[in-house]
Scaffold this motif. Structure first.
Motif: not given
Lengths: 174, 209
Positions: A16-25
Protein backbone atom coordinates in the motif's frame (compact mmCIF):
# COMPACT_ATOMS: atom_id res chain seq x y z
CA UNK A 1 8.47 -14.28 19.95
CA UNK A 2 4.73 -14.59 19.76
CA UNK A 3 4.22 -10.84 19.54
CA UNK A 4 4.73 -10.17 15.86
CA UNK A 5 1.96 -9.32 13.39
CA UNK A 6 1.57 -11.85 10.60
CA UNK A 7 3.90 -11.37 7.63
CA UNK A 8 1.07 -11.01 5.12
CA UNK A 9 -0.30 -7.91 6.86
CA UNK A 10 3.17 -6.34 6.87
CA UNK A 11 3.71 -7.12 3.20
CA UNK A 12 0.28 -5.75 2.27
CA UNK A 13 0.99 -2.53 4.17
CA UNK A 14 4.33 -2.30 2.38
CA UNK A 15 2.51 -2.72 -0.93
CA UNK A 16 0.00 0.00 0.00
CA UNK A 17 2.71 2.48 1.01
CA UNK A 18 4.88 1.65 -2.01
CA UNK A 19 1.98 1.98 -4.43
CA UNK A 20 0.92 5.30 -2.90
CA UNK A 21 4.50 6.51 -3.38
CA UNK A 22 4.39 5.35 -7.00
CA UNK A 23 1.23 7.39 -7.55
CA UNK A 24 2.86 10.46 -6.03
CA UNK A 25 6.37 10.07 -7.51
CA UNK A 26 6.82 9.01 -11.09
CA UNK A 27 10.25 7.48 -10.52
CA UNK A 28 8.82 4.96 -8.08
CA UNK A 29 8.04 2.00 -10.34
CA UNK A 30 6.53 -1.41 -9.49
CA UNK A 31 10.05 -2.80 -8.97
CA UNK A 32 10.51 -0.16 -6.28
CA UNK A 33 7.21 -1.03 -4.65
CA UNK A 34 8.73 -4.48 -4.16
CA UNK A 35 11.61 -2.87 -2.26
CA UNK A 36 9.17 -1.23 0.19
CA UNK A 37 7.56 -4.65 0.64
CA UNK A 38 10.95 -6.23 1.35
CA UNK A 39 11.64 -3.51 3.91
CA UNK A 40 8.26 -4.17 5.50
CA UNK A 41 9.15 -7.85 5.72
CA UNK A 42 12.76 -7.43 6.86
CA UNK A 43 12.32 -7.35 10.67
CA UNK A 44 10.56 -10.71 10.37
CA UNK A 45 13.81 -12.28 9.18
CA UNK A 46 13.90 -12.96 12.92
CA UNK A 47 11.53 -15.86 12.12
CA UNK A 48 14.57 -17.79 10.92
CA UNK A 49 14.44 -18.72 14.57
CA UNK A 50 11.55 -21.07 13.82
CA UNK A 51 13.77 -23.07 11.45
CA UNK A 52 17.13 -22.57 13.16
CA UNK A 53 16.52 -21.98 16.87
CA UNK A 54 18.95 -19.92 18.95
CA UNK A 55 19.94 -23.04 20.84
CA UNK A 56 20.93 -24.87 17.66
CA UNK A 57 23.19 -22.02 16.54
CA UNK A 58 24.66 -21.91 20.01
CA UNK A 59 25.41 -25.62 19.86
CA UNK A 60 26.87 -25.43 16.35
CA UNK A 61 29.03 -22.33 16.83
CA UNK A 62 29.75 -22.70 20.53
CA UNK A 63 28.91 -19.06 21.23
CA UNK A 64 25.85 -17.49 22.88
CA UNK A 65 23.36 -16.44 20.22
CA UNK A 66 19.99 -14.81 19.73
CA UNK A 67 18.19 -13.83 16.51
CA UNK A 68 16.10 -11.18 18.25
CA UNK A 69 18.24 -8.10 17.36
CA UNK A 70 17.00 -8.60 13.78
CA UNK A 71 13.63 -7.34 14.98
CA UNK A 72 14.94 -4.05 16.42
CA UNK A 73 16.02 -0.67 15.09
CA UNK A 74 19.72 -1.57 15.17
CA UNK A 75 19.25 -4.88 13.40
CA UNK A 76 16.96 -3.29 10.82
CA UNK A 77 19.55 -0.63 9.94
CA UNK A 78 22.25 -3.25 9.41
CA UNK A 79 19.97 -5.57 7.42
CA UNK A 80 18.74 -2.89 5.01
CA UNK A 81 22.27 -1.53 4.49
CA UNK A 82 23.43 -5.06 3.64
CA UNK A 83 20.40 -5.53 1.40
CA UNK A 84 21.06 -2.34 -0.55
CA UNK A 85 24.65 -3.48 -1.18
CA UNK A 86 23.23 -6.37 -3.20
CA UNK A 87 21.82 -3.90 -5.73
CA UNK A 88 23.79 -2.05 -8.40
CA UNK A 89 25.19 1.26 -7.07
CA UNK A 90 22.82 3.59 -8.90
CA UNK A 91 19.81 2.01 -7.16
CA UNK A 92 21.25 1.90 -3.64
CA UNK A 93 20.28 5.29 -2.19
CA UNK A 94 16.70 4.97 -3.36
CA UNK A 95 16.52 1.32 -2.24
CA UNK A 96 17.81 2.27 1.20
CA UNK A 97 15.07 4.89 1.57
CA UNK A 98 12.36 2.49 0.35
CA UNK A 99 13.61 -0.35 2.61
CA UNK A 100 13.61 2.08 5.55
CA UNK A 101 10.04 3.23 4.87
CA UNK A 102 8.89 -0.39 4.79
CA UNK A 103 10.79 -1.34 7.94
CA UNK A 104 9.40 1.69 9.77
CA UNK A 105 5.86 0.56 8.92
CA UNK A 106 6.71 -2.89 10.29
CA UNK A 107 7.91 -1.62 13.65
CA UNK A 108 4.97 0.77 13.90
CA UNK A 109 2.49 -2.06 13.37
CA UNK A 110 4.25 -4.35 15.82
CA UNK A 111 4.37 -1.76 18.59
CA UNK A 112 0.58 -1.57 18.23
CA UNK A 113 0.23 -5.29 19.01
CA UNK A 114 -1.49 -6.54 22.12
CA UNK A 115 0.81 -7.99 24.76
CA UNK A 116 0.00 -9.55 28.14
CA UNK A 117 2.41 -7.24 29.97
CA UNK A 118 1.09 -4.08 28.30
CA UNK A 119 4.60 -3.22 27.07
CA UNK A 120 5.86 -3.51 23.51
CA UNK A 121 9.27 -4.96 22.65
CA UNK A 122 12.48 -2.92 22.92
CA UNK A 123 12.15 -1.50 19.41
CA UNK A 124 14.93 1.08 19.79
CA UNK A 125 17.59 -1.47 20.79
CA UNK A 126 20.56 -0.94 21.02
CA UNK A 127 20.00 2.80 21.62
CA UNK A 128 17.76 2.14 24.58
CA UNK A 129 15.97 -0.85 26.05
CA UNK A 130 12.94 1.32 26.80
CA UNK A 131 9.73 -0.41 25.89
CA UNK A 132 6.89 1.70 24.54
CA UNK A 133 3.45 0.92 25.91
CA UNK A 134 1.90 -1.64 23.60
CA UNK A 135 -0.91 -0.37 21.38
CA UNK A 136 -3.08 -3.35 22.27
CA UNK A 137 -4.93 -3.18 18.97
CA UNK A 138 -4.61 -6.76 17.71
CA UNK A 139 -2.83 -10.07 17.98
CA UNK A 140 -0.74 -11.65 15.25
CA UNK A 141 -3.28 -14.44 15.01
CA UNK A 142 -6.17 -12.00 14.41
CA UNK A 143 -7.54 -12.14 10.91
CA UNK A 144 -8.99 -8.67 10.51
CA UNK A 145 -5.65 -6.80 10.12
CA UNK A 146 -4.77 -8.82 7.00
CA UNK A 147 -8.35 -8.45 5.74
CA UNK A 148 -8.39 -4.67 6.18
CA UNK A 149 -4.90 -4.33 4.67
CA UNK A 150 -5.96 -6.55 1.77
CA UNK A 151 -9.03 -4.43 1.01
CA UNK A 152 -7.04 -1.19 1.12
CA UNK A 153 -4.39 -2.81 -1.10
CA UNK A 154 -7.02 -3.67 -3.71
CA UNK A 155 -8.34 -0.09 -3.69
CA UNK A 156 -4.83 1.37 -4.00
CA UNK A 157 -3.97 -1.13 -6.75
CA UNK A 158 -7.00 -0.14 -8.85
CA UNK A 159 -6.34 3.59 -8.38
CA UNK A 160 -2.69 3.15 -9.44
CA UNK A 161 -3.75 1.07 -12.41
CA UNK A 162 -6.30 3.61 -13.58
CA UNK A 163 -3.74 6.40 -13.32
CA UNK A 164 -1.19 4.35 -15.25
CA UNK A 165 -3.69 3.66 -18.02
CA UNK A 166 -4.61 7.35 -18.17
CA UNK A 167 -0.95 8.31 -18.31
CA UNK A 168 -0.19 5.91 -21.16
CA UNK A 169 -3.08 7.39 -23.14
CA UNK A 170 -1.62 10.87 -22.73
CA UNK A 171 1.86 9.66 -23.70
CA UNK A 172 1.27 6.98 -26.30
CA UNK A 173 5.00 6.34 -26.54
CA UNK A 174 5.14 5.41 -22.87
CA UNK B 1 27.41 3.71 -12.53
CA UNK B 2 30.36 1.58 -11.53
CA UNK B 3 31.09 0.67 -7.93
CA UNK B 4 32.05 3.94 -6.22
CA UNK B 5 34.84 2.27 -4.23
CA UNK B 6 35.36 -0.75 -6.45
CA UNK B 7 34.21 -4.28 -5.69
CA UNK B 8 36.75 -4.52 -2.88
CA UNK B 9 35.21 -1.46 -1.20
CA UNK B 10 31.80 -3.05 -1.52
CA UNK B 11 33.03 -6.31 -0.03
CA UNK B 12 34.70 -4.43 2.81
CA UNK B 13 31.45 -2.58 3.58
CA UNK B 14 29.52 -5.87 3.54
CA UNK B 15 32.05 -7.54 5.83
CA UNK B 16 31.88 -4.66 8.34
CA UNK B 17 28.08 -4.61 8.33
CA UNK B 18 27.92 -8.40 8.56
CA UNK B 19 30.38 -8.44 11.44
CA UNK B 20 28.34 -5.82 13.30
CA UNK B 21 25.17 -7.84 12.72
CA UNK B 22 26.65 -11.16 13.84
CA UNK B 23 28.28 -9.34 16.74
CA UNK B 24 24.92 -8.01 17.87
CA UNK B 25 23.32 -11.47 17.66
CA UNK B 26 26.09 -12.92 19.82
CA UNK B 27 26.05 -9.93 22.16
CA UNK B 28 22.33 -10.28 22.89
CA UNK B 29 22.73 -14.03 23.20
CA UNK B 30 25.37 -13.43 25.87
CA UNK B 31 23.36 -10.91 27.90
CA UNK B 32 20.01 -11.35 29.57
CA UNK B 33 18.59 -8.27 27.84
CA UNK B 34 16.42 -9.84 25.14
CA UNK B 35 14.81 -6.98 23.20
CA UNK B 36 11.83 -9.06 22.13
CA UNK B 37 11.02 -10.57 25.48
CA UNK B 38 9.29 -8.77 28.30
CA UNK B 39 11.34 -7.39 31.14
CA UNK B 40 9.43 -9.60 33.52
CA UNK B 41 10.49 -13.16 34.32
CA UNK B 42 8.64 -15.66 32.13
CA UNK B 43 7.74 -19.33 32.33
CA UNK B 44 11.21 -20.54 31.34
CA UNK B 45 12.63 -18.90 34.45
CA UNK B 46 9.68 -19.34 36.81
CA UNK B 47 8.77 -22.97 36.14
CA UNK B 48 11.96 -24.55 37.55
CA UNK B 49 11.91 -22.53 40.77
CA UNK B 50 8.56 -20.77 41.29
CA UNK B 51 9.27 -20.20 44.98
CA UNK B 52 11.96 -17.69 44.01
CA UNK B 53 9.41 -15.48 42.24
CA UNK B 54 6.57 -15.39 44.79
CA UNK B 55 5.33 -11.80 45.14
CA UNK B 56 6.87 -10.73 41.85
CA UNK B 57 5.24 -9.74 38.57
CA UNK B 58 5.78 -12.46 35.98
CA UNK B 59 4.38 -13.47 32.61
CA UNK B 60 3.47 -17.14 32.12
CA UNK B 61 2.65 -18.74 28.79
CA UNK B 62 1.11 -22.18 28.54
CA UNK B 63 -1.95 -24.18 27.61
CA UNK B 64 -5.11 -24.75 29.60
CA UNK B 65 -5.28 -28.14 31.33
CA UNK B 66 -8.21 -27.48 33.67
CA UNK B 67 -11.00 -24.92 33.66
CA UNK B 68 -12.47 -24.85 37.16
CA UNK B 69 -10.38 -23.17 38.36
CA UNK B 70 -8.33 -22.38 35.25
CA UNK B 71 -4.99 -24.13 35.36
CA UNK B 72 -2.26 -23.98 32.75
CA UNK B 73 0.80 -26.11 32.12
CA UNK B 74 3.85 -24.18 30.95
CA UNK B 75 5.55 -27.24 29.47
CA UNK B 76 4.24 -29.46 26.71
CA UNK B 77 4.72 -32.45 29.01
CA UNK B 78 2.02 -31.01 31.28
CA UNK B 79 4.62 -30.07 33.88
CA UNK B 80 4.75 -26.58 35.40
CA UNK B 81 1.11 -26.15 36.44
CA UNK B 82 -0.19 -22.82 37.68
CA UNK B 83 -3.67 -21.73 38.71
CA UNK B 84 -4.69 -18.49 37.00
CA UNK B 85 -6.93 -16.41 39.28
CA UNK B 86 -9.47 -14.20 37.48
CA UNK B 87 -8.06 -15.03 34.05
CA UNK B 88 -11.47 -15.33 32.37
CA UNK B 89 -12.25 -11.71 33.32
CA UNK B 90 -8.85 -10.38 32.31
CA UNK B 91 -8.66 -11.67 28.77
CA UNK B 92 -7.92 -8.79 26.41
CA UNK B 93 -8.85 -10.39 23.13
CA UNK B 94 -11.67 -12.80 23.86
CA UNK B 95 -14.71 -13.29 25.99
CA UNK B 96 -14.15 -16.04 28.52
CA UNK B 97 -14.34 -18.73 29.54
CA UNK B 98 -11.18 -20.50 28.44
CA UNK B 99 -11.38 -24.05 27.23
CA UNK B 100 -8.90 -26.91 27.56
CA UNK B 101 -5.93 -26.67 25.14
CA UNK B 102 -6.35 -22.91 24.56
CA UNK B 103 -2.98 -21.15 24.54
CA UNK B 104 -2.76 -18.45 27.18
CA UNK B 105 -0.19 -15.80 28.01
CA UNK B 106 -0.95 -14.31 31.43
CA UNK B 107 0.71 -11.42 33.24
CA UNK B 108 0.26 -10.83 36.93
CA UNK B 109 1.64 -11.36 40.41
CA UNK B 110 2.73 -14.77 41.59
CA UNK B 111 0.81 -15.16 44.84
CA UNK B 112 2.31 -18.47 45.83
CA UNK B 113 4.34 -21.20 44.13
CA UNK B 114 1.48 -22.27 41.90
CA UNK B 115 -0.98 -19.36 41.80
CA UNK B 116 -0.88 -16.34 39.50
CA UNK B 117 -3.25 -13.44 40.15
CA UNK B 118 -3.82 -12.27 36.59
CA UNK B 119 -3.80 -8.63 35.54
CA UNK B 120 -3.86 -9.10 31.77
CA UNK B 121 -3.96 -12.11 29.51
CA UNK B 122 -4.16 -12.97 25.83
CA UNK B 123 -5.33 -16.25 24.34
CA UNK B 124 -5.21 -17.96 21.00
CA UNK B 125 -6.48 -21.25 19.69
CA UNK B 126 -4.12 -23.59 17.90
CA UNK B 127 -6.05 -23.14 14.62
CA UNK B 128 -5.23 -19.42 14.81
CA UNK B 129 -1.53 -20.22 15.07
CA UNK B 130 -1.78 -22.42 11.97
CA UNK B 131 -3.56 -19.56 10.17
CA UNK B 132 -0.74 -17.20 11.12
CA UNK B 133 1.94 -19.49 9.69
CA UNK B 134 -0.03 -20.04 6.51
CA UNK B 135 -0.64 -16.37 5.70
CA UNK B 136 2.91 -15.50 6.71
CA UNK B 137 4.20 -18.00 4.16
CA UNK B 138 1.90 -16.51 1.51
CA UNK B 139 3.20 -13.03 2.30
CA UNK B 140 6.80 -14.16 2.04
CA UNK B 141 6.27 -15.97 -1.27
CA UNK B 142 4.50 -12.95 -2.74
CA UNK B 143 7.51 -10.74 -2.04
CA UNK B 144 9.96 -13.32 -3.40
CA UNK B 145 7.85 -13.68 -6.55
CA UNK B 146 7.68 -9.94 -7.12
CA UNK B 147 11.42 -9.56 -6.61
CA UNK B 148 12.27 -12.34 -9.04
CA UNK B 149 9.96 -10.85 -11.65
CA UNK B 150 11.15 -7.28 -11.18
CA UNK B 151 14.89 -7.75 -10.67
CA UNK B 152 17.61 -9.90 -12.15
CA UNK B 153 21.18 -10.66 -11.15
CA UNK B 154 23.70 -9.05 -13.48
CA UNK B 155 26.70 -11.37 -13.42
CA UNK B 156 28.99 -8.81 -14.95
CA UNK B 157 28.33 -6.30 -12.17
CA UNK B 158 27.66 -8.90 -9.49
CA UNK B 159 24.56 -6.97 -8.45
CA UNK B 160 20.80 -6.96 -8.85
CA UNK B 161 19.40 -4.59 -11.45
CA UNK B 162 15.78 -4.03 -12.51
CA UNK B 163 14.58 -6.11 -15.43
CA UNK B 164 13.87 -3.91 -18.42
CA UNK B 165 10.30 -2.76 -18.66
CA UNK B 166 8.51 -1.03 -21.43
CA UNK B 167 8.22 2.27 -19.62
CA UNK B 168 10.58 2.05 -16.67
CA UNK B 169 13.86 2.55 -18.45
CA UNK B 170 13.10 4.95 -21.22
CA UNK B 171 15.09 7.73 -19.53
CA UNK B 172 18.03 5.55 -18.71
CA UNK B 173 20.85 4.81 -21.15
CA UNK B 174 20.92 1.11 -21.93
CA UNK B 175 24.02 -0.62 -20.68
CA UNK B 176 25.76 -2.83 -23.25
CA UNK B 177 24.98 -5.96 -21.32
CA UNK B 178 21.29 -5.10 -21.38
CA UNK B 179 21.10 -4.63 -25.12
CA UNK B 180 21.50 -8.32 -25.66
CA UNK B 181 18.19 -10.11 -26.21
CA UNK B 182 19.07 -12.55 -23.45
CA UNK B 183 19.17 -9.81 -20.82
CA UNK B 184 15.43 -9.73 -20.45
CA UNK B 185 14.86 -13.39 -19.77
CA UNK B 186 11.86 -13.92 -17.58
CA UNK B 187 11.70 -16.64 -14.99
CA UNK B 188 9.31 -18.49 -17.28
CA UNK B 189 11.87 -18.63 -20.08
CA UNK B 190 12.27 -22.29 -21.06
CA UNK B 191 15.66 -21.54 -22.63
CA UNK B 192 17.32 -20.49 -19.44
CA UNK B 193 20.12 -22.98 -19.96
CA UNK B 194 21.06 -21.47 -23.27
CA UNK B 195 20.87 -18.06 -21.58
CA UNK B 196 23.48 -19.13 -19.12
CA UNK B 197 25.96 -20.19 -21.74
CA UNK B 198 25.53 -16.90 -23.55
CA UNK B 199 26.00 -15.01 -20.31
CA UNK B 200 29.19 -16.93 -19.71
CA UNK B 201 30.47 -16.18 -23.19
CA UNK B 202 29.81 -12.51 -22.70
CA UNK B 203 31.54 -12.53 -19.34
CA UNK B 204 34.47 -14.18 -21.04
CA UNK B 205 34.57 -11.50 -23.75
CA UNK B 206 34.38 -8.72 -21.21
CA UNK B 207 37.20 -10.24 -19.26
CA UNK B 208 39.42 -9.98 -22.31
CA UNK B 209 38.87 -6.26 -22.73
Amino acid sequence: MSDVADVLTHVLVGYIIGTLLSIRYERVQPTHVTLVMIGALSPDFVKIELLVPDGLVMALLGVPFSWSPLHTLGGTVLVICLGSLLLAPEYRAQALALFAIGALSHHTLDVLLMTPTGDAYAVFWPLTEYRLPAGGLYLSSDRWPALVAGLVAVVVWSVARRRRDAASETHPLG
Amino acid sequence: MSEPYGQSGRVLAAVILGALLVGSLVWVGATAAEPLESQYPDETEVTPEPEAYVGEQVVLGGFVVDTDPVMIATRASGYGQFTLVDVDDRLQNAEGPLEPDDRVSAFGTLEDESTLVVERATTRQSSETAYMYLVSAIGGLWVVGRFVRGWRFDRRRLAFVPRRRRDADRNRPVAPSERSPTADHSSANPDSRRDDTEHDQRAHTNGGE
